[in-house]
Design a protein around this motif. Structure first.
Motif, PDB file in Angstrom:
ATOM      1  N   GLY A 147      -3.404   4.843 -44.941  1.00 18.07           N
ATOM      2  CA  GLY A 147      -4.260   4.726 -43.546  1.00 18.07           C
ATOM      3  C   GLY A 147      -5.408   4.281 -43.049  1.00 18.07           C
ATOM      4  N   GLY A 148      -5.292   4.538 -41.750  1.00 20.84           N
ATOM      5  CA  GLY A 148      -6.776   4.815 -41.399  1.00 20.84           C
ATOM      6  C   GLY A 148      -7.730   6.043 -41.548  1.00 20.84           C
ATOM      7  N   ALA A 149      -8.939   5.813 -40.914  1.00 26.06           N
ATOM      8  CA  ALA A 149     -10.051   7.519 -40.922  1.00 26.06           C
ATOM      9  C   ALA A 149     -10.731   7.107 -38.968  1.00 26.06           C
ATOM     10  CB  ALA A 149     -10.810   7.377 -42.240  1.00 26.06           C
ATOM     11  N   MET A 150     -10.909   8.312 -39.137  1.00 20.18           N
ATOM     12  CA  MET A 150     -12.235   8.475 -38.384  1.00 20.18           C
ATOM     13  C   MET A 150     -13.404   9.038 -38.999  1.00 20.18           C
ATOM     14  SD  MET A 150     -10.240   7.586 -35.895  1.00 20.18           S
ATOM     15  CE  MET A 150     -11.488   8.297 -34.510  1.00 20.18           C
ATOM     16  N   SER A 151     -13.683   9.657 -40.214  1.00 21.83           N
ATOM     17  CA  SER A 151     -14.241   9.694 -40.834  1.00 21.83           C
ATOM     18  C   SER A 151     -14.085  10.320 -42.567  1.00 21.83           C
ATOM     19  CB  SER A 151     -15.102  11.048 -40.226  1.00 21.83           C
ATOM     20  OG  SER A 151     -15.755  11.943 -39.003  1.00 21.83           O
ATOM     21  N   SER A 152     -15.320   9.698 -42.928  1.00 18.32           N
ATOM     22  CA  SER A 152     -15.378   9.791 -44.386  1.00 18.32           C
ATOM     23  C   SER A 152     -16.276   9.913 -45.401  1.00 18.32           C
ATOM     24  CB  SER A 152     -14.864   8.771 -44.970  1.00 18.32           C
ATOM     25  OG  SER A 152     -15.466   7.182 -44.720  1.00 18.32           O
ATOM     26  N   GLN A 183     -10.906  11.948 -42.914  1.00 19.53           N
ATOM     27  CA  GLN A 183     -10.563  13.246 -41.835  1.00 19.53           C
ATOM     28  C   GLN A 183      -9.694  11.754 -41.055  1.00 19.53           C
ATOM     29  OE1 GLN A 183     -13.037  13.893 -38.470  1.00 19.53           O
ATOM     30  NE2 GLN A 183     -12.001  16.059 -38.208  1.00 19.53           N
ATOM     31  N   GLN A 184      -8.380  11.716 -40.871  1.00 21.69           N
ATOM     32  CA  GLN A 184      -7.628  10.684 -40.367  1.00 21.69           C
ATOM     33  C   GLN A 184      -7.214  10.510 -39.188  1.00 21.69           C
ATOM     34  OE1 GLN A 184      -3.741  10.567 -43.347  1.00 21.69           O
ATOM     35  NE2 GLN A 184      -4.903   8.372 -43.492  1.00 21.69           N
TER      36      GLN A 184
END
Length: 233
Positions: A147-152, A183-184
Motif C-alpha cells: 500500500g501507500g505511505a505518508m513518510s518513508s 509510516q503508512q
C-alpha cells in the motif's frame, strides 16, 4: 484509483542558474475518481532543486536533489470551505560514489562504494495516488511496503567490484544492502524491512543487464533481473 486526468505546466530553471544550476517548477490541475465512486479535484505546485553535484577528493563525487509540493484536494461533499483539504510533501535524495583504489586508474577498473539515501514526508490529506507513489518509491530489492505511505526513509549501500577478465569485459559484481522504514498513516509507528545480496552487472551490445540474488529480513530469497545502469552521483 481508477481514473485520473489533468494538465501540467512545467518551467525549467525558474531560479537563476547563478544561484542553483538546475531547478524545475510545475503546476498541475487534475481530477480523480476511485472504484468506490469518490471524485476529487486536485491542484498542486512542485519545486525541484538539483541535482546539485559536487566533486570530492580522490575522484569521489556526490549529488543532492530535493523536491517540495504544496496543494489542495477539493471534494464533492459539504460546503466549499469544508471540502478544501490542503496538503504538503517534501523529499530529498543524497548520493555518494567513493572510489576505493588509485583514482588515476580508469573508472571501469576501480572498485567503488556507492551510497544512496532518500527521505520523504507529507502532511495529512495527501492524495491517494501520491501516497501510493511514495510507497512504491520505498521499495527495495526483494521486498516493499504493502500500500501507500505518508513518510518513508530508504537507504542503499553497494560495493561494486570490476571483473578483470577478457571473457567478462564491461562487467562487475555488486554486493549490496538495502533497507527502508515507512509510516503508512500519521498515527502509525514506523516499520521497515531490509535485504542483503549479491548481483552481476554486464553490458551486452550496449544494454546494461542486472541480475541480483538477495535474502530479505522476512526470511525469503528473491532473484531480480533488470535493465539499466546503477545509480551514480
Amino acid at each position: 484509483l481508477c481514473f485520473r486526468k489533468g494538465t501540467t505546466l512545467r518551467v525549467r530553471n525558474p531560479i537563476s542558474t547563478k544561484v542553483i544550476r538546475q531547478s524545475v517548477a510545475s503546476t498541475s490541475l487534475e481530477r480523480t475518481s476511485s472504484r468506490s465512486g469518490k471524485h476529487e479535484k486536485i491542484g498542486s505546485s512542485t519545486l525541484t532543486l538539483g541535482p546539485v553535484r559536487m566533486s570530492l577528493p580522490f575522484d569521489a563525487r556526490s549529488s543532492f536533489v530535493t523536491s517540495m509540493t504544496g496543494g489542495a484536494r477539493l471534494g464533492e461533499e459539504g460546503s466549499l470551505l469544508e471540502s478544501i483539504m490542503p496538503y504538503a510533501s517534501a523529499s530529498a535524495t543524497a548520493r555518494q560514489v567513493l572510489p576505493l583504489s588509485d583514482p588515476n586508474k580508469s573508472r571501469e577498473s576501480v572498485p567503488v562504494l556507492a551510497l544512496q539515501h532518500t527521505i520523504a514526508t507529507s502532511s495529512k490529506h495527501l492524495p491517494r495516488h501520491e501516497a501510493k507513489a511514495m510507497g512504491v518509491s520505498a521499495q527495495i530489492r526483494g521486498c516493499g511496503p504493502d500500500g501507500g505511505a505518508m513518510s518513508s526513509v530508504k537507504g542503499t549501500a553497494e560495493l561494486r567490484v570490476p571483473i578483470l577478465s577478457r571473457w567478462l569485459k564491461s562487467s562487475h559484481v555488486v554486493v549490496f544492502g538495502d533497507w527502508y522504514c515507512i509510516q503508512q498513516n500519521l498515527s502509525d509507528s514506523f516499520n521497515g524491512k531490509s535485504s542483503i545480496g549479491v548481483g552481476l552487472r554486464k553490458v551486452v551490445q550496449g544494454l546494461p543487464l542486472k541480475y541480483d540474488v538477495c535474502y530479505t529480513s522476512d526470511g525469503k530469497i528473491k532473484t531480480i533481473f533488470g535493465l539499466g545502469p546503477d545509480f551514480d552521483a
